[in-house]
Every structure is written in structure tokens, then in C-alpha cells.
Design an enzyme around this catalytic site. Sequence first.
Site, short mmCIF file in Angstrom:
data_model
loop_
_atom_site.label_atom_id
_atom_site.label_comp_id
_atom_site.label_asym_id
_atom_site.label_seq_id
_atom_site.Cartn_x
_atom_site.Cartn_y
_atom_site.Cartn_z
N GLY A 196 -11.07 56.73 -6.51
CA GLY A 196 -11.00 56.09 -7.96
C GLY A 196 -10.81 54.48 -7.89
O GLY A 196 -10.58 54.19 -6.62
N LYS A 197 -10.37 54.11 -9.02
CA LYS A 197 -9.77 52.56 -8.78
C LYS A 197 -9.01 52.09 -9.99
O LYS A 197 -8.85 52.76 -10.82
CB LYS A 197 -11.10 51.62 -9.01
CG LYS A 197 -11.78 51.44 -10.39
CD LYS A 197 -12.95 50.46 -10.48
CE LYS A 197 -13.37 50.36 -12.08
NZ LYS A 197 -14.02 49.44 -12.21
N GLY A 199 -6.55 48.60 -11.41
CA GLY A 199 -6.69 47.19 -11.89
C GLY A 199 -6.88 46.11 -10.68
O GLY A 199 -7.35 45.00 -10.98
N ASP A 314 4.73 55.12 -18.61
CA ASP A 314 3.23 55.64 -18.66
C ASP A 314 3.01 56.89 -18.39
O ASP A 314 2.16 57.32 -17.72
CB ASP A 314 2.61 54.74 -17.66
CG ASP A 314 0.94 54.67 -17.94
OD1 ASP A 314 0.63 54.63 -19.31
OD2 ASP A 314 0.20 53.97 -17.13
#
Length: 551
Positions: A196-197, A199, A314
Amino acid sequence: MCDMGGLDNLIANTAYLQARKNSEGDVKELQKRRKSLSLPSTDVSRKEIKETITLDYQSICVEQPIGQRLFRDFLGTVSEYKLAEEFLEEVKEWELEEGSAKEQLMEKLVSRRFKEPAEGSLNFLGKDLSSRIQQAQSKDMPELILLAKDAGNAFLMDAPFQDFQNSPFYDRFLQWKAFERQPINQKYFYEFRILGKGGFGEVCAIQVKNTGQMYACKKLDKKRLKKKNGEKMALLEKEILEKVHSPFIVSLAYAYETKTHLCLVMSLMNGGDLKFHIYNIGEKGIEIKRVIFYSAQICCGILHLHSLKILYRDMKPENVLLDDNGNCRLSDLGLAVKVKEGKPITQRAGTNGYMAPEILTDVDYSYPVDWFAMGCSIYEMIAGHTPFRDPKEKTSKEEVKRKTIEDEVVFQHPVFTEEAKDICRLFLAKKPQNRLGSRTNDDDPRKHAFFKSINFQRLEAGMVDPPFVPDPSVVYAKDISDIADFSEVKGIEFDDKDSKFFKRFATGAIPISWQKEIIDTGLFDELNDPSREATGGGGNSGEKSGVCSIL
């Protein structure tokens, strides 16, 4: 026409899954590599390491896995010390038992250790406590056993700990500490597919060459960090992860740098995130017994963060990941912040749909915001949508904000039990002082009836079987072709200040996680074998394993 994107994804997934299975060829490669390893000499480790270690019993003998293991081995060499250690293990077993079996264990423990101690008296109890135990009735015994446990721990912290420091076992501990502090760089790992990636960069799967342990590596692009002024946030996440050691939060194992990236090596969670399980498997939502189990583990994770004065900020299903066995952990602490006395938090942070009213109205906030997000997440796991979005039509960001601040939660999904409705209402209270987990100083969400089926002591000890186990042959990640590449960052140059920051970030192995890896993968037993001889040659060459040759 051949789909090269699909072929690339197949090759990457095959290599990744093969590495997770540890095939016969990989085992032979691992054995060959391990033969080249050896611990630093005792003289070197004593000279370089001893002065840097704080002689703290809790840290060395309880928290650090190798320290704990060697301390227990040392206790076994002195009969009085061994007796105390065995007693404490029996108390631990009794504490974790349930029902009638717990009562039977208590009777056995009392008879063996207090009434007729055939294996020797527990001298550390003292005359007063021994007398109270001898005269006690069964109903008073649990409290007295816990007092005896405290006395046993206090005893081990005294003379046994002092004697341990003058033993060969402590010398061996220093050798392992020296080995732990070896430089870490990209040659220490094999790298696999992108998962995944974020920011500032991508997340990929990696494998430690010397142990075979798989991890996830969060690679932060140095230039992108500098361009977006993200250095402070990245360092804060790293420092928070270093402090956190909970089975319900992803663990940091290594922090190192390459020429282009800062790398955080963390627990690899192969089972996907809860958002995927809510929306992509069968009907939307998760069956209630899984919701209860995951919510219990999430509560433990949040409470651990709060005990360290850390605000998560979060909490959402997307940030809750499943491991191979189906246990879950909180991940992505990029928005986490340290709570400091006299320094109110007002910055708007979080994800729309999970932010508490006090965040949305720009007033001071603290720990209760995590419990509000917890309520949103429980609701979403059950209903298949967040509480302040209309599942039948698109809801604007402003409308979600208005509903969060003004509207009471509505339960339309038939799966909601009365306990589920109640815990959601309490977590989603508009005023933080009315919110479950925040109403009083000792307001513990784990005591709510929603969790009546959960034994939290056993859960925290890893003794509760998860209700769902992920398929080990599935890669719970997007196809590599669906993960967008980052564009190159231009016009950024590094100076001495940047170099100092990179050095501060790249501290190498994290002691507790690294030691656990060494024990779990068998390397501790191998290098401790007195009959073993290393063949020399070092263990971190850049050779690729057979697994990686197809990448």
C-alpha cells in the site's frame, strides 16, 4: 495480449506467499546463513554495553524477552530462587483459569505451597503473611495468594537480581545486547511486494535474512518529507511506536535509513483491515461475535495508549489490521499525539465520520475523542456504514459534520443487540464527560455488558481463540498495478540539519521487538548452544534467497 500488469502481480504475490510459508529451499538458505553468525565476545560486550544499561529489574528481567529468559535460567540454578519463580508461574496459571478449574487450581496451589510444602518453604513470605495463610479460610485465600505474589516479586527484585548481575547469565545478556545494537541497513532484509502507500511513501513486505521473520516496512521518502515539512510528524510516530508494547497495537521492530528513504519496520498483518472485511466479504457488516471480539481487543489497545498519555486520534476500521491468526491490532499512529499537562489539544485531526463533536467545533479535546471514534467503529462493523451517514444516498462532508454535532444515533439494522445499542449510545455521547470511558477516572469500557462473553485477562494473555482466521493463501492487499506510483520530488537538497535528523530517526533494532523475534525464530537457542561453532563470514550479505530470485 498478455496482461503484464496481472503477470507482475502474480509473480509478486507468489514470491510473497512463498516467503511466508518458509519452503524447504528457504529453510536451507536460512540455516546456511545462520552458521555464519556468532555473538560478540564477552570482553567486548562488557566493555561497550555494560555502562550503557540502566540496572532496572522491570526492564531487564520482565520487559525484555532475552533478559527475562536468561534471568529465569539463572533462577533455576539456586533452589530458593527457583522455588519463588515456580510459585509465581503457578499463580499466573491460576489467575488465567476460569470456572471450576480455577477453584481446583487454587486448592492445589494452597496445598502444595502453603499447607504441606514438600518442595520447601516460601521463605520470602515472612512470618506474618505465612501465619495469615495458615489460618485463612477458603474465601480469603485469593486475596492472600495475591499478597504472596507481591512478596515473591519483591523478593526476586532484591538478592536474586543482584546475584544475576554477577553471573555468566548476565554476561550472556550483555553479549545479546551488543548483538542487538549492530548497524541495520537495507542489506539486512529481503524486500517483497508493495502492500500500500501513505502520504510520504509506500509500504512493502520485507523479510529479515538471518531469522526469516516477515515484517511490513513503511518507507518514508526523505525529499517528500522535507518538502511537506513532515519530519516532526514522522519522528513523533516513530518515538510513540518505540514506547508502545501491546499485543493489540502494531509493534516497531527496526528504524533505519537508505539513501532515499527513512524506514519503519513493523508487524506484518496478513489478514487485511476491518474496512475490507466490512465491505468486501459477503454482505456489508461483520457478524456480532466477531464485532465483540475485535472491539474488546481494540479497547485494550486504546487503553494501553491512554496509559502512556498518548491520544490515538485516528480510530477507524481501516486502521485495524488482522494477523495470520485473526487477532487485530491498531495501526497507523501518524496522527497520534502525546498528551501534556497544561497544553490543550485543539488541532483538527482524524477522519471525517469518526471525529468527535469537540474536534469538529474546534474546542479543547482529549482522550474521549478516541472513545467516540470507537463507537463509530462498532456501529460501522455491525451496520455496514458509519452512524452519521445515510447508506442509501451520498452524504456531504458538511452534513456528516452537522449530524455528528446535533443528531442522536439511530439503530435501523436488525443485528443490533440491546447491549450493542447501549454501548454505541454511551460511546457516541455528544458531551465528552458523558461518554463511556470518560465519565469518571476509573470508567472502564471493558466492564460494559457488551463484553460479558470476554475474559479480558485471558484475552490479553493471548488465550482466547479468534472467531475468524484469515485464509493463508490469500493476499489481502490491492493489486500492485492499482497502487499508484509516487512522482519524483525535485528541487530538494539536504544539509547538515537533515543529516542529524536522519541519524536521530535511524536508531536500528527496537530491543523488545528484536529480542522477541530472536527467541520466536529459534536463533536464541541456536547461538546459545555451547556445542555450536560459527563458520564465520557475517550474516548480512546482499545475496538474494531462492524466494526472491523471481522478483
